[in-house]
Design a protein around this motif. Structure first.
Motif, PDB file in Angstrom:
ATOM      1  N   MET A  25       7.923  -1.943   0.087  1.00 28.68           N
ATOM      2  CA  MET A  25       8.930  -0.883   0.042  1.00 28.68           C
ATOM      3  C   MET A  25      10.281  -1.430   0.465  1.00 28.68           C
ATOM      4  O   MET A  25      10.367  -2.346   1.282  1.00 28.68           O
ATOM      5  CB  MET A  25       8.521   0.286   0.950  1.00 28.68           C
ATOM      6  CG  MET A  25       8.627   0.017   2.433  1.00 28.68           C
ATOM      7  SD  MET A  25       8.226   1.436   3.480  1.00 28.68           S
ATOM      8  CE  MET A  25       9.728   2.362   3.430  1.00 28.68           C
ATOM      9  N   VAL A  26      11.320  -0.879  -0.108  1.00 27.15           N
ATOM     10  CA  VAL A  26      12.683  -1.267   0.241  1.00 27.15           C
ATOM     11  C   VAL A  26      13.268  -0.129   1.075  1.00 27.15           C
ATOM     12  O   VAL A  26      13.396   0.989   0.589  1.00 27.15           O
ATOM     13  CB  VAL A  26      13.530  -1.512  -1.020  1.00 27.15           C
ATOM     14  CG1 VAL A  26      14.966  -1.848  -0.646  1.00 27.15           C
ATOM     15  CG2 VAL A  26      12.914  -2.610  -1.869  1.00 27.15           C
ATOM     16  N   CYS A  79       0.847  -1.186   0.000  1.00 28.89           N
ATOM     17  CA  CYS A  79       0.000   0.000   0.000  1.00 28.89           C
ATOM     18  C   CYS A  79       0.892   1.248   0.000  1.00 28.89           C
ATOM     19  O   CYS A  79       1.708   1.424   0.907  1.00 28.89           O
ATOM     20  CB  CYS A  79      -0.894  -0.021   1.238  1.00 28.89           C
ATOM     21  SG  CYS A  79      -1.724   1.527   1.606  1.00 28.89           S
ATOM     22  N   VAL A  80       0.747   2.087  -1.007  1.00 29.97           N
ATOM     23  CA  VAL A  80       1.562   3.289  -1.114  1.00 29.97           C
ATOM     24  C   VAL A  80       1.327   4.198   0.090  1.00 29.97           C
ATOM     25  O   VAL A  80       2.277   4.728   0.672  1.00 29.97           O
ATOM     26  CB  VAL A  80       1.279   4.026  -2.444  1.00 29.97           C
ATOM     27  CG1 VAL A  80       1.963   5.386  -2.486  1.00 29.97           C
ATOM     28  CG2 VAL A  80       1.716   3.160  -3.621  1.00 29.97           C
ATOM     29  N   PHE A  81       0.078   4.374   0.496  1.00 29.14           N
ATOM     30  CA  PHE A  81      -0.238   5.215   1.660  1.00 29.14           C
ATOM     31  C   PHE A  81       0.435   4.668   2.924  1.00 29.14           C
ATOM     32  O   PHE A  81       1.026   5.416   3.697  1.00 29.14           O
ATOM     33  CB  PHE A  81      -1.752   5.303   1.854  1.00 29.14           C
ATOM     34  CG  PHE A  81      -2.175   6.138   3.026  1.00 29.14           C
ATOM     35  CD1 PHE A  81      -2.119   7.525   2.952  1.00 29.14           C
ATOM     36  CD2 PHE A  81      -2.631   5.553   4.183  1.00 29.14           C
ATOM     37  CE1 PHE A  81      -2.511   8.310   4.029  1.00 29.14           C
ATOM     38  CE2 PHE A  81      -3.026   6.322   5.267  1.00 29.14           C
ATOM     39  CZ  PHE A  81      -2.968   7.707   5.191  1.00 29.14           C
ATOM     40  N   CYS A  82       0.362   3.354   3.106  1.00 27.87           N
ATOM     41  CA  CYS A  82       0.943   2.726   4.297  1.00 27.87           C
ATOM     42  C   CYS A  82       2.467   2.873   4.306  1.00 27.87           C
ATOM     43  O   CYS A  82       3.073   3.120   5.355  1.00 27.87           O
ATOM     44  CB  CYS A  82       0.546   1.256   4.363  1.00 27.87           C
ATOM     45  SG  CYS A  82      -1.242   1.005   4.332  1.00 27.87           S
ATOM     46  N   SER A  83       3.084   2.730   3.142  1.00 24.12           N
ATOM     47  CA  SER A  83       4.534   2.900   3.047  1.00 24.12           C
ATOM     48  C   SER A  83       4.926   4.350   3.328  1.00 24.12           C
ATOM     49  O   SER A  83       5.957   4.614   3.948  1.00 24.12           O
ATOM     50  CB  SER A  83       5.032   2.472   1.668  1.00 24.12           C
ATOM     51  OG  SER A  83       4.834   1.077   1.509  1.00 24.12           O
ATOM     52  N   TYR A 135      -6.023   1.900  -1.839  1.00 25.76           N
ATOM     53  CA  TYR A 135      -5.399   1.487  -3.099  1.00 25.76           C
ATOM     54  C   TYR A 135      -5.896   2.358  -4.250  1.00 25.76           C
ATOM     55  O   TYR A 135      -5.126   2.744  -5.125  1.00 25.76           O
ATOM     56  CB  TYR A 135      -5.692   0.027  -3.420  1.00 25.76           C
ATOM     57  CG  TYR A 135      -5.123  -0.980  -2.442  1.00 25.76           C
ATOM     58  CD1 TYR A 135      -3.878  -0.817  -1.863  1.00 25.76           C
ATOM     59  CD2 TYR A 135      -5.844  -2.119  -2.110  1.00 25.76           C
ATOM     60  CE1 TYR A 135      -3.358  -1.755  -0.980  1.00 25.76           C
ATOM     61  CE2 TYR A 135      -5.334  -3.065  -1.232  1.00 25.76           C
ATOM     62  CZ  TYR A 135      -4.098  -2.877  -0.668  1.00 25.76           C
ATOM     63  OH  TYR A 135      -3.594  -3.804   0.197  1.00 25.76           O
ATOM     64  N   ARG A 136      -7.178   2.658  -4.257  1.00 18.86           N
ATOM     65  CA  ARG A 136      -7.758   3.464  -5.334  1.00 18.86           C
ATOM     66  C   ARG A 136      -7.221   4.887  -5.302  1.00 18.86           C
ATOM     67  O   ARG A 136      -6.897   5.465  -6.337  1.00 18.86           O
ATOM     68  CB  ARG A 136      -9.289   3.473  -5.214  1.00 18.86           C
ATOM     69  CG  ARG A 136      -9.980   4.151  -6.378  1.00 18.86           C
ATOM     70  CD  ARG A 136     -11.504   4.037  -6.317  1.00 18.86           C
ATOM     71  NE  ARG A 136     -12.093   4.500  -5.084  1.00 18.86           N
ATOM     72  CZ  ARG A 136     -12.267   5.783  -4.748  1.00 18.86           C
ATOM     73  NH1 ARG A 136     -11.881   6.737  -5.558  1.00 18.86           N
ATOM     74  NH2 ARG A 136     -12.833   6.112  -3.606  1.00 18.86           N
ATOM     75  N   ILE A 137      -7.094   5.468  -4.115  1.00 23.71           N
ATOM     76  CA  ILE A 137      -6.657   6.863  -3.994  1.00 23.71           C
ATOM     77  C   ILE A 137      -5.137   6.994  -4.113  1.00 23.71           C
ATOM     78  O   ILE A 137      -4.637   7.855  -4.833  1.00 23.71           O
ATOM     79  CB  ILE A 137      -7.132   7.465  -2.655  1.00 23.71           C
ATOM     80  CG1 ILE A 137      -8.662   7.502  -2.609  1.00 23.71           C
ATOM     81  CG2 ILE A 137      -6.555   8.850  -2.439  1.00 23.71           C
ATOM     82  CD1 ILE A 137      -9.230   7.828  -1.234  1.00 23.71           C
ATOM     83  N   PHE A 138      -4.404   6.146  -3.389  1.00 24.32           N
ATOM     84  CA  PHE A 138      -2.959   6.317  -3.278  1.00 24.32           C
ATOM     85  C   PHE A 138      -2.155   5.344  -4.134  1.00 24.32           C
ATOM     86  O   PHE A 138      -0.998   5.583  -4.419  1.00 24.32           O
ATOM     87  CB  PHE A 138      -2.521   6.176  -1.814  1.00 24.32           C
ATOM     88  CG  PHE A 138      -3.172   7.182  -0.919  1.00 24.32           C
ATOM     89  CD1 PHE A 138      -2.723   8.491  -0.878  1.00 24.32           C
ATOM     90  CD2 PHE A 138      -4.251   6.826  -0.132  1.00 24.32           C
ATOM     91  CE1 PHE A 138      -3.329   9.422  -0.051  1.00 24.32           C
ATOM     92  CE2 PHE A 138      -4.870   7.752   0.690  1.00 24.32           C
ATOM     93  CZ  PHE A 138      -4.409   9.055   0.732  1.00 24.32           C
TER      94      PHE A 138
END
Length: 142
Positions: A130-131, A23-27, A120-123
């Motif tokens: 993520m690394v 999840c981009v937001f979570c990362s 997922y839809r928004i971000f």
């Protein structure tokens, strides 16, 4: 008692944040915490890692479709808005936001769930977790 009420976790390290690694937001949340945690009190494990999956299952989080992140703090696992506000309440510069825990959990979690359902839809979503940078790698438990 709510399914997402705090649960005992005395065998887990304090400050461990369980997050959705694709999840981009979570990362971004993890990066936000790292950038504001000079004492390095928080460590991280993604739900997609072996350790994260076991931890998620232990706390009733579906590792295939996680509904919440979690943080271990003072020997307890905190979820949803409790988790986010616990972390914010421990970071320099955001401690005052911890007072939002005074609001009813049902209201806080409704806002949390709205974001979580649409994250997922928004971000966006990545194909891989993520690394972390070399300097932060030791803070990620697998």
């Amino acid at each position: 008692m709510s399914r997402w009420s705090p649960q005992p976790a005395p065998d887990e390290p304090d400050g461990l944040i369980l997050f959705d690694g694709v999840c981009v937001f979570c990362s971004r949340w993890v990066r936000f915490v790292i950038d504001r945690d000079p004492g390095r009190r928080f460590t991280f494990t993604s739900i997609q890692s072996e350790r994260g999956r076991k931890l998620a299952e232990r706390f009733g989080i579906d590792p295939e479709a996680p509904q919440t992140n979690a943080v271990i703090w003072n020997g307890r696992a905190w979820f949803k808005s409790d988790a986010a506000l616990t972390v914010l309440g421990a970071l320099p510069g955001t401690r005052r936001l911890g007072v939002l825990k005074a609001l009813p959990r049902t209201i806080r979690d409704a806002a949390y769930d709205l974001i979580a359902r649409n994250r997922y839809r928004i971000f966006g979503r990545t194909e891989a977790c993520m690394v972390p940078s070399a300097a932060d790698r030791e803070r990620f438990l697998s």
